[in-house]
Design a protein around this motif. Structure first.
Motif, mmCIF file in Angstrom:
data_model
loop_
_atom_site.group_PDB
_atom_site.id
_atom_site.type_symbol
_atom_site.label_atom_id
_atom_site.label_comp_id
_atom_site.label_asym_id
_atom_site.label_seq_id
_atom_site.Cartn_x
_atom_site.Cartn_y
_atom_site.Cartn_z
ATOM 1 N N GLN A 100 0.899 -1.324 0.532
ATOM 2 C CA GLN A 100 -0.247 -0.177 0.032
ATOM 3 C C GLN A 100 0.960 1.202 0.179
ATOM 4 O O GLN A 100 1.591 1.090 1.102
ATOM 5 C CB GLN A 100 -0.826 -0.330 1.550
ATOM 6 C CG GLN A 100 -1.809 -1.566 1.082
ATOM 7 C CD GLN A 100 -2.970 -1.323 0.045
ATOM 8 O OE1 GLN A 100 -3.223 -0.441 -0.262
ATOM 9 N NE2 GLN A 100 -3.012 -2.392 -0.061
ATOM 10 N N PHE A 115 -12.290 -12.566 -2.070
ATOM 11 C CA PHE A 115 -10.828 -12.229 -1.942
ATOM 12 C C PHE A 115 -10.997 -13.423 -3.573
ATOM 13 O O PHE A 115 -10.696 -12.587 -4.463
ATOM 14 C CB PHE A 115 -9.463 -12.449 -0.802
ATOM 15 C CG PHE A 115 -8.606 -13.007 -1.740
ATOM 16 C CD1 PHE A 115 -7.951 -11.162 -2.249
ATOM 17 C CD2 PHE A 115 -8.811 -13.617 -2.395
ATOM 18 C CE1 PHE A 115 -6.360 -11.757 -2.862
ATOM 19 C CE2 PHE A 115 -7.084 -14.366 -2.767
ATOM 20 C CZ PHE A 115 -6.359 -13.075 -2.226
ATOM 21 N N GLY A 167 -2.918 -4.299 8.840
ATOM 22 C CA GLY A 167 -3.943 -4.647 8.167
ATOM 23 C C GLY A 167 -3.857 -6.213 7.563
ATOM 24 O O GLY A 167 -3.139 -7.172 8.430
ATOM 25 N N ASP A 190 -3.400 -6.083 -3.971
ATOM 26 C CA ASP A 190 -3.546 -4.212 -3.606
ATOM 27 C C ASP A 190 -4.067 -3.735 -3.707
ATOM 28 O O ASP A 190 -4.237 -2.816 -2.724
ATOM 29 C CB ASP A 190 -2.281 -3.016 -4.823
ATOM 30 C CG ASP A 190 -1.066 -3.987 -5.529
ATOM 31 O OD1 ASP A 190 -0.288 -4.638 -3.933
ATOM 32 O OD2 ASP A 190 -0.421 -3.084 -5.904
ATOM 33 N N THR A 191 -5.550 -3.094 -4.492
ATOM 34 C CA THR A 191 -6.589 -2.301 -4.367
ATOM 35 C C THR A 191 -8.300 -2.903 -4.016
ATOM 36 O O THR A 191 -9.142 -2.944 -4.214
ATOM 37 C CB THR A 191 -6.585 -2.690 -6.246
ATOM 38 O OG1 THR A 191 -6.978 -3.255 -6.994
ATOM 39 C CG2 THR A 191 -5.946 -1.691 -6.630
ATOM 40 N N PHE A 192 -8.030 -4.715 -3.842
ATOM 41 C CA PHE A 192 -8.479 -5.462 -2.552
ATOM 42 C C PHE A 192 -8.897 -4.919 -1.247
ATOM 43 O O PHE A 192 -7.860 -4.234 -0.676
ATOM 44 C CB PHE A 192 -8.222 -7.081 -2.451
ATOM 45 C CG PHE A 192 -9.058 -7.826 -1.817
ATOM 46 C CD1 PHE A 192 -10.550 -8.293 -2.008
ATOM 47 C CD2 PHE A 192 -8.834 -7.922 -0.001
ATOM 48 C CE1 PHE A 192 -11.355 -9.068 -1.258
ATOM 49 C CE2 PHE A 192 -9.918 -8.484 0.364
ATOM 50 C CZ PHE A 192 -10.770 -9.262 -0.470
ATOM 51 N N SER A 193 -10.551 -5.061 -1.472
ATOM 52 C CA SER A 193 -10.819 -4.563 0.179
ATOM 53 C C SER A 193 -12.530 -5.191 -0.204
ATOM 54 O O SER A 193 -12.836 -5.006 -0.855
ATOM 55 C CB SER A 193 -11.058 -2.669 -0.299
ATOM 56 O OG SER A 193 -12.069 -2.195 -0.716
ATOM 57 N N TYR A 194 -12.645 -5.483 1.196
ATOM 58 C CA TYR A 194 -13.841 -6.008 1.731
ATOM 59 C C TYR A 194 -14.461 -5.283 2.833
ATOM 60 O O TYR A 194 -13.233 -5.698 4.112
ATOM 61 C CB TYR A 194 -13.928 -7.257 1.973
ATOM 62 C CG TYR A 194 -15.465 -8.144 1.826
ATOM 63 C CD1 TYR A 194 -15.936 -8.107 1.124
ATOM 64 C CD2 TYR A 194 -15.381 -9.017 3.550
ATOM 65 C CE1 TYR A 194 -17.114 -8.747 1.744
ATOM 66 C CE2 TYR A 194 -16.323 -9.891 3.954
ATOM 67 C CZ TYR A 194 -16.957 -9.457 3.185
ATOM 68 O OH TYR A 194 -18.172 -10.210 3.395
ATOM 69 N N ASP A 207 -13.557 -3.945 5.973
ATOM 70 C CA ASP A 207 -12.020 -3.213 7.045
ATOM 71 C C ASP A 207 -10.939 -4.471 6.587
ATOM 72 O O ASP A 207 -10.054 -3.431 7.200
ATOM 73 C CB ASP A 207 -11.985 -3.154 8.419
ATOM 74 C CG ASP A 207 -13.394 -2.322 8.970
ATOM 75 O OD1 ASP A 207 -13.582 -1.145 8.162
ATOM 76 O OD2 ASP A 207 -13.817 -2.367 9.972
ATOM 77 N N TYR A 208 -11.272 -4.888 5.615
ATOM 78 C CA TYR A 208 -10.093 -5.563 5.333
ATOM 79 C C TYR A 208 -9.129 -5.242 3.511
ATOM 80 O O TYR A 208 -9.829 -4.639 2.870
ATOM 81 C CB TYR A 208 -10.414 -6.964 5.287
ATOM 82 C CG TYR A 208 -11.051 -7.487 5.779
ATOM 83 C CD1 TYR A 208 -10.554 -8.720 6.757
ATOM 84 C CD2 TYR A 208 -12.205 -7.651 6.471
ATOM 85 C CE1 TYR A 208 -10.745 -9.540 7.707
ATOM 86 C CE2 TYR A 208 -13.370 -8.315 7.456
ATOM 87 C CZ TYR A 208 -12.041 -8.927 8.439
ATOM 88 O OH TYR A 208 -12.909 -9.652 8.890
ATOM 89 N N ARG A 209 -8.191 -4.723 3.755
ATOM 90 C CA ARG A 209 -7.016 -4.667 2.935
ATOM 91 C C ARG A 209 -6.034 -5.482 3.222
ATOM 92 O O ARG A 209 -5.238 -5.455 4.404
ATOM 93 C CB ARG A 209 -6.650 -3.407 2.625
ATOM 94 C CG ARG A 209 -6.142 -2.412 3.920
ATOM 95 C CD ARG A 209 -5.726 -0.852 3.308
ATOM 96 N NE ARG A 209 -4.858 -0.673 4.261
ATOM 97 C CZ ARG A 209 -4.541 1.135 3.838
ATOM 98 N NH1 ARG A 209 -4.316 1.350 2.565
ATOM 99 N NH2 ARG A 209 -3.559 1.078 4.885
ATOM 100 N N SER A 246 -1.944 -6.129 3.444
ATOM 101 C CA SER A 246 -0.603 -4.604 4.556
ATOM 102 C C SER A 246 0.188 -4.857 3.483
ATOM 103 O O SER A 246 1.111 -3.887 3.219
ATOM 104 C CB SER A 246 -1.043 -4.052 5.360
ATOM 105 O OG SER A 246 -0.744 -5.546 6.060
#
Length: 289
Positions: A121, A159, A193, A223-227, A229-231, A233
């Motif tokens: 990130q 994911f 993260g 790099d761009t995955f988010s769910y 509060d998850y990303r 790191s």
């Protein structure tokens, strides 16, 4: 029922096979490092060292820091080594090595990994620390155990969908850290993260030398995955298996990483040794608080 000799292998002196340790050689608080040379970079801060041994890449030293008994152990690199280390440590405290039977009263170990890693990130810079809230297992080793009770299916499915994960590869697993240790080690300068754990350093982490990658876009997807509060790191090779086996065996585990590279920014620490030293000092001081 006693565990057979072929399953729990002991050395002639009664020590566990790979680590060459007896139960009295370890504390209930253990610092994991990957590199055997990093063991003494930690124990040089100790007041006393009572025990030291090494077999292969597994170097162990036990002593005291500000009156607290600690063990530092080098695991070597990769998920396979973590499988050896955690199972043998658990055997030391939770199996009677003379009768080869599990003990009626089980011991919980506190395990803190001190490692180095690269950030995925842009806003997690070099020379910072990352505390892994979860391990994202991409290597598949944990699938040899019964993991339904420790996985996070919603995050895993998100994911898999986001990355178009190939069905021929092992299903990713997301495992929580020890929330007790997280609360203890949290601080204003700590980044948090989900840490992805690969089974290799080159292709599995998206590096290209002479071999083409199966999915050259995977790192960008990560790099761009988010769910919620998850990303993701950072990327390394041990955290998810430390978390997974610790959960299954009833131990507390936390992974801390000194960030020495930022892959989106293409930067590398000007003084990576000092960053690691800063994390070592932070970890030791937190352990004695």
């Amino acid at each position: 029922m006693a565990i057979q000799e072929s399953e729990l292998i002991l050395n002639p002196d009664g020590s566990v096979y790979h680590l060459n340790l007896l139960p009295e050689h370890i504390s209930d608080t253990i610092i994991f490092v990957g590199d055997q040379d990093r063991v003494e970079k930690i124990t040089k801060h100790f007041d006393t060292i009572e025990f030291s041994t090494q077999k292969r890449e597994f170097k162990t030293q036990t002593g005291t820091y500000k009156g607290k008994r600690l063990t530092v152990l080098s695991t070597g690199i990769g998920p396979d080594n973590i499988d050896i280390v955690l199972n043998e440590l658990d055997a030391l405290v939770n199996i009677d090595l003379k009768t080869r039977k599990p003990k009626d009263t089980l011991t919980t170990l506190n395990i803190v990994r001190v490692g180095t890693s690269g950030s995925l990130q842009k806003d997690i810079p070099v020379d910072s620390f990352v505390l892994s809230t979860h391990g994202l297992d991409l290597n598949g080793m944990l699938h040899f155990y019964q993991i339904d009770s420790i996985s996070n299916n919603d995050v895993e499915n998100a994911f898999i969908d986001f990355t178009n994960w190939d069905n021929n590869k092992a299903r990713p697993i997301v495992i929580n850290n020890s929330k007790t240790l997280e609360a203890h080690f949290d601080g204003p300068n700590i980044h948090k993260g989900m840490t992805a754990t690969a089974g290799g350093f080159y292709g599995p982490q998206g590096r290209v030398l002479r071999l083409p990658l199966f999915d050259a876009s995977l790192n960008n997807k990560m790099d761009t995955f988010s769910y919620k509060d998850y990303r993701i790191s950072n990327f390394e090779m041990e955290t998810s298996v430390i978390y997974g086996l610790s959960k299954l065996l009833g131990h507390n585990a936390l992974s801390l990483n000194a960030i020495i590279a930022n892959r989106p920014n293409g930067t590398f620490s000007k003084n990576p040794k000092q960053v690691v030293e800063n994390l070592i000092q932070y970890t030791l001081d937190k352990l004695v608080e």
